[in-house]
Write a protein that holds these residues in place. Structure first.
Motif, mmCIF file in Angstrom:
data_model
loop_
_atom_site.group_PDB
_atom_site.id
_atom_site.type_symbol
_atom_site.label_atom_id
_atom_site.label_comp_id
_atom_site.label_asym_id
_atom_site.label_seq_id
_atom_site.Cartn_x
_atom_site.Cartn_y
_atom_site.Cartn_z
ATOM 1 N N GLY A 234 0.811 -1.215 0.000
ATOM 2 C CA GLY A 234 0.000 0.000 0.000
ATOM 3 C C GLY A 234 0.841 1.259 0.000
ATOM 4 O O GLY A 234 0.424 2.290 -0.530
ATOM 5 N N ARG A 235 2.053 1.191 0.576
ATOM 6 C CA ARG A 235 2.941 2.356 0.600
ATOM 7 C C ARG A 235 3.747 2.487 -0.675
ATOM 8 O O ARG A 235 3.834 3.559 -1.273
ATOM 9 C CB ARG A 235 3.916 2.216 1.775
ATOM 10 C CG ARG A 235 3.382 2.506 3.147
ATOM 11 C CD ARG A 235 4.439 2.140 4.180
ATOM 12 N NE ARG A 235 4.161 2.647 5.504
ATOM 13 C CZ ARG A 235 4.882 2.339 6.572
ATOM 14 N NH1 ARG A 235 5.917 1.529 6.452
ATOM 15 N NH2 ARG A 235 4.578 2.847 7.748
ATOM 16 N N SER A 236 4.391 1.389 -1.087
ATOM 17 C CA SER A 236 5.400 1.433 -2.143
ATOM 18 C C SER A 236 4.928 0.905 -3.491
ATOM 19 O O SER A 236 5.628 1.059 -4.488
ATOM 20 C CB SER A 236 6.634 0.621 -1.703
ATOM 21 O OG SER A 236 7.073 1.016 -0.421
ATOM 22 N N GLY A 237 3.753 0.268 -3.521
ATOM 23 C CA GLY A 237 3.279 -0.330 -4.759
ATOM 24 C C GLY A 237 3.570 -1.827 -4.780
ATOM 25 O O GLY A 237 4.556 -2.304 -4.205
ATOM 26 N N ALA A 238 2.703 -2.574 -5.463
ATOM 27 C CA ALA A 238 2.820 -4.035 -5.476
ATOM 28 C C ALA A 238 4.096 -4.520 -6.134
ATOM 29 O O ALA A 238 4.555 -5.636 -5.861
ATOM 30 C CB ALA A 238 1.604 -4.634 -6.190
ATOM 31 N N GLY A 239 4.691 -3.712 -7.008
ATOM 32 C CA GLY A 239 5.888 -4.148 -7.717
ATOM 33 C C GLY A 239 7.197 -3.809 -7.035
ATOM 34 O O GLY A 239 8.272 -4.097 -7.584
ATOM 35 N N ALA A 240 7.135 -3.197 -5.858
ATOM 36 C CA ALA A 240 8.368 -2.824 -5.155
ATOM 37 C C ALA A 240 9.163 -4.083 -4.796
ATOM 38 O O ALA A 240 8.581 -5.105 -4.438
ATOM 39 C CB ALA A 240 8.036 -2.034 -3.900
ATOM 40 N N PRO A 241 10.504 -4.024 -4.881
ATOM 41 C CA PRO A 241 11.321 -5.223 -4.610
ATOM 42 C C PRO A 241 11.056 -5.843 -3.249
ATOM 43 O O PRO A 241 10.977 -7.072 -3.121
ATOM 44 C CB PRO A 241 12.762 -4.699 -4.718
ATOM 45 C CG PRO A 241 12.666 -3.495 -5.585
ATOM 46 C CD PRO A 241 11.336 -2.879 -5.296
ATOM 47 N N GLN A 242 10.926 -5.013 -2.218
ATOM 48 C CA GLN A 242 10.707 -5.562 -0.882
ATOM 49 C C GLN A 242 9.348 -6.240 -0.755
ATOM 50 O O GLN A 242 9.197 -7.217 -0.005
ATOM 51 C CB GLN A 242 10.867 -4.480 0.190
ATOM 52 C CG GLN A 242 9.813 -3.379 0.171
ATOM 53 C CD GLN A 242 10.196 -2.219 -0.724
ATOM 54 O OE1 GLN A 242 10.964 -2.378 -1.672
ATOM 55 N NE2 GLN A 242 9.665 -1.040 -0.418
ATOM 56 N N VAL A 243 8.370 -5.737 -1.507
ATOM 57 C CA VAL A 243 7.039 -6.351 -1.485
ATOM 58 C C VAL A 243 7.077 -7.715 -2.171
ATOM 59 O O VAL A 243 6.521 -8.699 -1.663
ATOM 60 C CB VAL A 243 6.009 -5.427 -2.155
ATOM 61 C CG1 VAL A 243 4.650 -6.104 -2.246
ATOM 62 C CG2 VAL A 243 5.896 -4.110 -1.386
ATOM 63 N N VAL A 248 7.351 -13.752 -1.897
ATOM 64 C CA VAL A 248 8.067 -15.009 -2.129
ATOM 65 C C VAL A 248 8.320 -15.725 -0.799
ATOM 66 O O VAL A 248 8.149 -16.950 -0.688
ATOM 67 C CB VAL A 248 9.391 -14.737 -2.871
ATOM 68 C CG1 VAL A 248 10.253 -16.001 -2.908
ATOM 69 C CG2 VAL A 248 9.109 -14.244 -4.281
ATOM 70 N N VAL A 249 8.722 -14.971 0.218
ATOM 71 C CA VAL A 249 8.961 -15.562 1.539
ATOM 72 C C VAL A 249 7.668 -16.170 2.089
ATOM 73 O O VAL A 249 7.678 -17.268 2.672
ATOM 74 C CB VAL A 249 9.511 -14.502 2.510
ATOM 75 C CG1 VAL A 249 9.534 -15.036 3.944
ATOM 76 C CG2 VAL A 249 10.912 -14.079 2.090
ATOM 77 N N ALA A 250 6.544 -15.493 1.889
ATOM 78 C CA ALA A 250 5.267 -16.009 2.370
ATOM 79 C C ALA A 250 4.916 -17.335 1.696
ATOM 80 O O ALA A 250 4.489 -18.291 2.352
ATOM 81 C CB ALA A 250 4.155 -14.986 2.131
ATOM 82 N N VAL A 251 5.102 -17.407 0.387
ATOM 83 C CA VAL A 251 4.809 -18.647 -0.339
ATOM 84 C C VAL A 251 5.729 -19.772 0.126
ATOM 85 O O VAL A 251 5.283 -20.907 0.379
ATOM 86 C CB VAL A 251 4.941 -18.435 -1.857
ATOM 87 C CG1 VAL A 251 4.829 -19.765 -2.603
ATOM 88 C CG2 VAL A 251 3.866 -17.458 -2.352
ATOM 89 N N ALA A 252 7.029 -19.464 0.271
ATOM 90 C CA ALA A 252 7.980 -20.475 0.731
ATOM 91 C C ALA A 252 7.636 -20.946 2.145
ATOM 92 O O ALA A 252 7.718 -22.149 2.456
ATOM 93 C CB ALA A 252 9.403 -19.915 0.685
ATOM 94 N N ALA A 253 7.251 -20.018 3.007
ATOM 95 C CA ALA A 253 6.883 -20.381 4.373
ATOM 96 C C ALA A 253 5.634 -21.258 4.399
ATOM 97 O O ALA A 253 5.539 -22.203 5.196
ATOM 98 C CB ALA A 253 6.655 -19.117 5.204
#
Length: 474
Positions: A234-243, A248-253
């Motif tokens: 919501g702050r940086s946009g869906a395409g931001a690297p950290q987002v 990816v971390v969520a899917v792996a977890a």
């Protein structure tokens, strides 16, 4: 105001005859339970004051709310096992102490990072405390009739915390400032700690399973990564690297969590065999959607009432009492109806009623008078009052009797998880209240989206929930 739960209990069950009596235990455990649920709603009223006082944006406020919810959701299942293994009294006393320290740190926090960290500590304490209160009450009332009455009072006290939160929060914020919302917990916790240590007897299960540490850590990582992706998106946009990294971390977890739980089988924090029961899945999905939509919309609603409509914290808290009061009043009757006719129809009716209420919120504008909002609050709250006992009862009935405690914990975890994600999503959609036109449009999208999710859940419960609460077999 802080003594309201204990005063009500004393009037209903009468004065305790001696220290350590079941009635004394009930009063003390319900006081702790009241505090845990009070902090779910009381903080929402203080958000605009916290934002202006600590100079943070909507993203920071989302973390203030979600820091508590994430810790509560991540540790709920584990803390029940910890009580069985190490003693419920020990775990509850630890939870009270941690919750009190977290509350003190929140009230003294100099900036948002410290406040969020303190909210996580509060959530850890709440997670340790919540399952143990019910376990201790069950031990204190060994006969079935007395236990049922005590649990009903426990649930009723919890329901009172929901309307009390916005009202008490408004009084404290307007009278003493936002820090008082947290500091008020400290003396109550100290009193509950001293009393609990004196009256509660220790209890544990001899064959309790070991704590599922991999499941707890991976589940927590999944929740944090998912929440971060939505809030920072919501702050940086869906395409931001950290987002993208967080996604990816969520899917792996998620994949690792599923594999870890499958390896542990019945000893897992979330046994895979439970998820093979469609009625159990439907009840917990509906419970997750309920809190996702309710807490997410409530987060944006409180910002709308104060930052857009310029209401004080107290008048905003008073404004939403009609939302939570029906939940406290109707839930006991909803439970009786569910016990007679099953969970399917009450759950569907509650979802539809709440969906209509949420949809009506899309009419709210910066200059809307309160009568425009009132019907939405009443329908939304009435729907929750019917829905809440139905999804809890359905989850418990879907598993064998010896797993009812775990089923209740899973259902509670589903609700807390849904709430944490809902706050992240709703805040990301609505954006900053300072951009009033965009925020109001976002508020309408959140309300209509929540109504749509509730309506979709109707099909789920009608299809998968049984018409009668028949206890499940192995």
């Amino acid at each position: 105001m802080a003594d309201a739960p204990a005063t009500l209990l004393r009037r209903v069950v009468g004065p305790a005859r001696h220290a350590g009596s079941p009635r004394t235990v009930l009063v003390v455990m319900c006081a702790g339970y009241f505090l845990v649920l009070l902090d779910v709603t009381i903080v929402n009223v203080a958000l605009p004051s916290i934002g202006s006082g600590l100079g943070t944006d909507v993203g920071g406020l989302q973390w203030v709310v979600d820091g508590y919810a994430l810790a509560l959701a991540a540790l709920m299942l584990t803390s029940g096992t910890a009580g069985d293994r190490y003693g419920h009294k020990r775990v509850v006393l630890t939870g009270l102490g941690v919750f009190g320290l977290g509350s003190l740190a929140c009230g003294l926090a100099p900036d948002v990072p410290v406040l969020v960290a303190a909210r996580v500590v509060q959530g850890v304490g709440a997670a340790l405390l919540l399952p143990g209160t019910l376990a201790i009450i069950g031990r204190a009332f060994p006969d079935r009739a007395g236990r049922a009455r005590a649990i009903g009072l426990w649930a009723g006290i919890g329901s009172l915390a929901l309307p009390a939160g916005p009202l008490l929060g408004g009084l404290l914020v307007d009278g003493l400032g936002w820090r008082a919302v947290f500091l008020i917990n400290v003396p109550i916790v100290l009193a509950a700690l001293v009393r609990s240590a004196a009256v509660v007897h220790e209890s544990r299960e001899g064959d309790a399973p070991r704590i599922d540490l991999p499941g707890m850590l991976l589940g927590g990582l999944l929740l944090v990564a998912t929440t971060y992706a939505f809030i920072d998106g919501g702050r940086s946009g869906a395409g931001a690297p950290q987002v993208l990294t967080a996604a990816v971390v969520a899917v792996a977890a998620l994949v690792a969590f599923g594999a870890a739980e499958a390896r542990r089988g019945d000893d897992a924090m979330l046994p895979p065999a439970l998820l093979e029961r469609p009625a159990f899945d439907a009840a917990n999905i509906a419970a997750g959607i309920m809190n996702l939509c309710t807490l997410g919309t409530l987060f944006v609603l409180m910002l709308f009432l104060q930052s857009v409509q310029d209401r004080s914290a107290l008048t905003a808290g008073l404004a939403v009492v009609p939302l939570f009061a029906p939940l406290a009043v109707i839930a006991p009757f909803g439970g009786r109806i569910t016990s007679r006719i099953g969970a399917r129809l009450p759950a569907a009716a509650g979802l539809l009623c709440a969906a209509v209420g949420l949809a009506l919120l899309s009419r709210a504008e910066p200059r809307s008078a309160y009568p425009v909002l009132l019907p939405a609050f009443l329908l939304w709250g009435a729907g929750l009052g019917v829905l809440t006992p139905a999804v809890v009862a359905a989850a418990i009935a879907a598993v064998p009797g010896e797993r009812s405690g775990l089923a209740s914990a899973v259902n509670n975890t589903a609700r807390q998880t849904g709430g944490a994600v809902g706050i992240a999503v709703a805040g990301a959609i609505a954006g900053r209240p300072g951009d009033q036109a965009h925020f109001v449009r976002g508020f309408h999208v959140v309300a209509l989206g929540a109504a749509g999710l509730y309506a979709a859940a109707v099909a789920l419960v009608l299809l998968l929930l049984p018409g009668a609460l028949v206890p499940a077999r192995r």
